[in-house]
Write a protein that holds these residues in place. Structure first.
Motif, PDB file in Angstrom:
ATOM      1  N   ASP A 188       5.058 -12.298   4.257  1.00  0.00           N
ATOM      2  CA  ASP A 188       4.219 -12.443   3.071  1.00  0.00           C
ATOM      3  C   ASP A 188       2.748 -12.495   3.447  1.00  0.00           C
ATOM      4  OD1 ASP A 188       6.439 -12.364   1.550  1.00  0.00           O
ATOM      5  OD2 ASP A 188       6.483 -14.503   1.034  1.00  0.00           O
ATOM      6  N   ILE A 189       2.454 -13.234   4.496  1.00  0.00           N
ATOM      7  CA  ILE A 189       1.054 -13.326   4.930  1.00  0.00           C
ATOM      8  C   ILE A 189       0.537 -11.945   5.323  1.00  0.00           C
ATOM      9  CG2 ILE A 189      -0.453 -14.155   6.794  1.00  0.00           C
ATOM     10  CD1 ILE A 189       1.037 -16.799   6.677  1.00  0.00           C
ATOM     11  N   ILE A 190       1.342 -11.216   6.075  1.00  0.00           N
ATOM     12  CA  ILE A 190       0.948  -9.866   6.489  1.00  0.00           C
ATOM     13  C   ILE A 190       0.668  -8.997   5.262  1.00  0.00           C
ATOM     14  CG2 ILE A 190       1.775  -7.727   7.555  1.00  0.00           C
ATOM     15  CD1 ILE A 190       3.281  -9.484   9.582  1.00  0.00           C
ATOM     16  N   ALA A 191       1.581  -9.071   4.301  1.00  0.00           N
ATOM     17  CA  ALA A 191       1.437  -8.223   3.111  1.00  0.00           C
ATOM     18  C   ALA A 191       0.136  -8.519   2.375  1.00  0.00           C
ATOM     19  CB  ALA A 191       2.645  -8.430   2.187  1.00  0.00           C
ATOM     20  N   VAL A 192      -0.190  -9.789   2.257  1.00  0.00           N
ATOM     21  CA  VAL A 192      -1.408 -10.164   1.541  1.00  0.00           C
ATOM     22  C   VAL A 192      -2.651  -9.707   2.309  1.00  0.00           C
ATOM     23  CG1 VAL A 192      -2.842 -12.109   0.778  1.00  0.00           C
ATOM     24  CG2 VAL A 192      -0.376 -12.113   0.337  1.00  0.00           C
ATOM     25  N   ILE A 193      -2.648  -9.996   3.597  1.00  0.00           N
ATOM     26  CA  ILE A 193      -3.845  -9.691   4.390  1.00  0.00           C
ATOM     27  C   ILE A 193      -4.093  -8.183   4.472  1.00  0.00           C
ATOM     28  CG2 ILE A 193      -4.832  -9.846   6.721  1.00  0.00           C
ATOM     29  CD1 ILE A 193      -3.628 -12.620   6.897  1.00  0.00           C
ATOM     30  N   LYS A 194      -3.007  -7.414   4.500  1.00  0.00           N
ATOM     31  CA  LYS A 194      -3.147  -5.959   4.597  1.00  0.00           C
ATOM     32  C   LYS A 194      -3.894  -5.349   3.412  1.00  0.00           C
ATOM     33  CE  LYS A 194       0.533  -3.453   6.017  1.00  0.00           C
ATOM     34  NZ  LYS A 194       1.970  -3.312   6.380  1.00  0.00           N
ATOM     35  N   ASN A 195      -3.972  -6.069   2.302  1.00  0.00           N
ATOM     36  CA  ASN A 195      -4.752  -5.589   1.164  1.00  0.00           C
ATOM     37  C   ASN A 195      -6.239  -5.563   1.469  1.00  0.00           C
ATOM     38  OD1 ASN A 195      -2.500  -5.297  -0.438  1.00  0.00           O
ATOM     39  ND2 ASN A 195      -2.601  -7.416  -1.193  1.00  0.00           N
ATOM     40  N   TYR A 196      -6.623  -6.315   2.462  1.00  0.00           N
ATOM     41  CA  TYR A 196      -8.045  -6.462   2.742  1.00  0.00           C
ATOM     42  C   TYR A 196      -8.465  -5.884   4.082  1.00  0.00           C
ATOM     43  CZ  TYR A 196      -7.559  -9.636  -1.155  1.00  0.00           C
ATOM     44  OH  TYR A 196      -7.281 -10.150  -2.374  1.00  0.00           O
ATOM     45  N   VAL A 197      -7.657  -6.159   5.098  1.00  0.00           N
ATOM     46  CA  VAL A 197      -8.021  -5.667   6.429  1.00  0.00           C
ATOM     47  C   VAL A 197      -6.808  -5.047   7.096  1.00  0.00           C
ATOM     48  CG1 VAL A 197      -9.876  -7.334   6.858  1.00  0.00           C
ATOM     49  CG2 VAL A 197      -7.521  -7.935   7.412  1.00  0.00           C
ATOM     50  N   GLU A 198      -7.102  -4.184   8.067  1.00  0.00           N
ATOM     51  CA  GLU A 198      -6.012  -3.601   8.835  1.00  0.00           C
ATOM     52  C   GLU A 198      -5.749  -4.518  10.018  1.00  0.00           C
ATOM     53  OE1 GLU A 198      -5.640   0.613  10.651  1.00  0.00           O
ATOM     54  OE2 GLU A 198      -6.437   0.773   8.584  1.00  0.00           O
ATOM     55  N   ILE A 199      -4.518  -4.912  10.205  1.00  0.00           N
ATOM     56  CA  ILE A 199      -4.244  -5.871  11.272  1.00  0.00           C
ATOM     57  C   ILE A 199      -3.193  -5.332  12.239  1.00  0.00           C
ATOM     58  CG2 ILE A 199      -4.887  -7.900   9.938  1.00  0.00           C
ATOM     59  CD1 ILE A 199      -2.009  -8.265   9.178  1.00  0.00           C
ATOM     60  N   ASP A 200      -3.200  -5.935  13.413  1.00  0.00           N
ATOM     61  CA  ASP A 200      -2.223  -5.569  14.428  1.00  0.00           C
ATOM     62  C   ASP A 200      -0.988  -6.455  14.251  1.00  0.00           C
ATOM     63  OD1 ASP A 200      -0.739  -4.994  16.599  1.00  0.00           O
ATOM     64  OD2 ASP A 200      -2.343  -5.260  18.075  1.00  0.00           O
ATOM     65  N   GLU A 201      -0.017  -5.932  13.543  1.00  0.00           N
ATOM     66  CA  GLU A 201       1.132  -6.759  13.151  1.00  0.00           C
ATOM     67  C   GLU A 201       1.920  -7.290  14.339  1.00  0.00           C
ATOM     68  OE1 GLU A 201       3.633  -5.219  10.096  1.00  0.00           O
ATOM     69  OE2 GLU A 201       1.944  -4.212   9.107  1.00  0.00           O
ATOM     70  N   ASN A 202       1.867  -6.550  15.439  1.00  0.00           N
ATOM     71  CA  ASN A 202       2.678  -6.978  16.582  1.00  0.00           C
ATOM     72  C   ASN A 202       2.069  -8.133  17.363  1.00  0.00           C
ATOM     73  OD1 ASN A 202       4.667  -5.068  16.096  1.00  0.00           O
ATOM     74  ND2 ASN A 202       3.431  -3.479  17.100  1.00  0.00           N
TER      75      ASN A 202
END
Ligand SMILES: Nc1ncnc2c1ncn2[C@@H]1O[C@H](COP(=O)(O)OP(=O)(O)OP(=O)(O)O)[C@@H](O)[C@H]1O
Ligand SMILES: [Mg+2]
Lengths: 267, 90
Positions: free
Chosen positions: B43-57
């Protein structure tokens, strides 16, 4: 008489419940109390051999529950210690052979005849533990100073609290003072910090525990072994005496001086 | 070297045991199951991805203990920040 009924439990297996039950029962009886130790570990009975009474079993608790005999016919009197009795369980049955209701009835019947009823429970959080603990007022939780055992003790303490057992007190068993001294074993104070319950005693790791259970002789009757002293002290505390704790850990083990000294001299 | 590691207890397994236990029990007691942690992470990843591109791994998400409080600490490496759109455009 109205006995105090005390269940001896642990989360992890093999940490010393049966050893503690046998020794505390013997020590309390040696203090002049009338004591019965009940084997609550159906199917994996051990209390009889640890107490050295395995050859005298006629009826088990399960026979009494089935109506084959009366409860007092299951009592095995220890000939070496006056006022010490043991109730064996069946080896060939499963954990569900005794229900919680039956255990409550049994304990209430024993309450009238003894000063102390100690119930040796199976490890774990399943029905076997719940049933054997059902009739108890108080609990002793046994753990060793190891991560896995302490973790599981935490779980069992939560369950005992939800079952309204009180007091719930901790025995830390198999302490190796030299390892604690080197900082290579959880100390009793660490365990207490983490579990936040009352300590009733600490028992050192002691070969005499093994040799006495090999022979089926009560350890607490010998005066010298450190574990025998530790169990006698715990029995006195159960009976209400204020016995100081044994010095198993170096008093300065946590101090800076102790650390520097160990760093320099390695001990 | 031995002197210092001994002095500060870094190599004493008793101390390591205590720290590990405190963390393990915090998880046990706080009732946050591994599945719940995993869902929280998603859920945190999904929310943050709306704003910034992150390194999920490389996301680190953990419950950490400080004295008597528990904190949820996340370390989320950001790759690129999305271009901001002005409020009323389209
Ligand atoms: N203080 C001690 N010093 C040395 N050995 C010990 C000590 N306490 C227990 N032991 C040994 O540890 C083993 C397990 O003890 P015990 O059978 O009492 O554990 P338990 O908790 O009843 O096990 P289970 O969960 O299988 O019922 C035995 O071999 C016993 O001799
Ligand atoms: Mg046992």
């Amino acid at each position: 008489m109205t006995a105090r009924v005390i269940v001896v439990t642990s989360g992890k297996g093999g940490v010393g419940k049966t050893t503690a039950t046998a020794n505390l029962a013997a020590a309390l009886a040696n203090m002049g109390k009338k004591v019965v130790a009940v084997d609550g570990d159906v199917g994996l009975r051990n209390l009889d051999v640890i107490m050295g009474l395995e050859n005298r079993i006629v009826y088990t608790l399960i026979d009494a529950l089935d109506g084959t005999c009366r409860l007092n016919q299951t009592f095995i009197r220890d000939k070496r210690i006056e006022n010490l009795f043991m109730i064996p369980t069946a080896q060939s049955r499963t954990k569900d052979a005794v229900t919680a209701e039956q255990m409550i009835e049994v304990c209430d019947e024993l309450r009238r005849e003894f000063d102390y009823v100690l119930v040796d429970s199976p490890a774990g959080i399943e029905a076997g533990f719940r049933n054997s603990a059902a009739g108890a007022d108080e609990a002793l939780v046994v753990t060793t100073p190891e991560v896995s055992a302490v973790r599981d003790a935490d779980r069992i303490i939560g369950l005992l609290e939800s079952m309204n057992k009180s007091p719930i007190r901790l025995i830390v068993n198999r302490i190796r003072p030299h390892m604690v001294k080197k900082g290579d074993m959880l100390g009793v104070s660490d365990v207490l910090d983490i579990l936040a319950i009352d300590l009733i005693g600490m028992v050192p790791d002691d070969e005499a525990v093994v040799t006495s259970s090999n022979k089926g002789e009560p350890l607490v009757l010998s005066s010298a072994p450190p574990a025998a002293r530790a169990f006698r002290n715990i029995a006195s505390r159960i009976a209400g005496s204020d016995v100081p704790f044994m010095n198993l850990e170096l008093p300065d083990s946590g101090s800076l001086f102790g650390k520097i000294r160990r760093a320099i001299w390695g001990h | 070297m031995g002197f210092f590691t001994n002095l500060f207890g870094a190599h004493n397994s008793g101390k390591i045991a205590k720290n590990r236990l405190q963390i393990v029990l915090m998880h046990d007691r706080s009732d946050i199951s591994p599945e719940m942690m995993e869902n929280l992470r998603k859920d945190i990843i999904a929310v943050i991805k709306n704003y910034v591109e992150i390194d999920e791994n490389r996301i680190e998400l953990d419950l950490e203990r400080e004295d008597s409080s528990v904190a949820l600490v996340a370390n989320i490496p950001v790759m690129t920040v999305r271009r901001q759109r002005r409020g009323n455009e389209r």
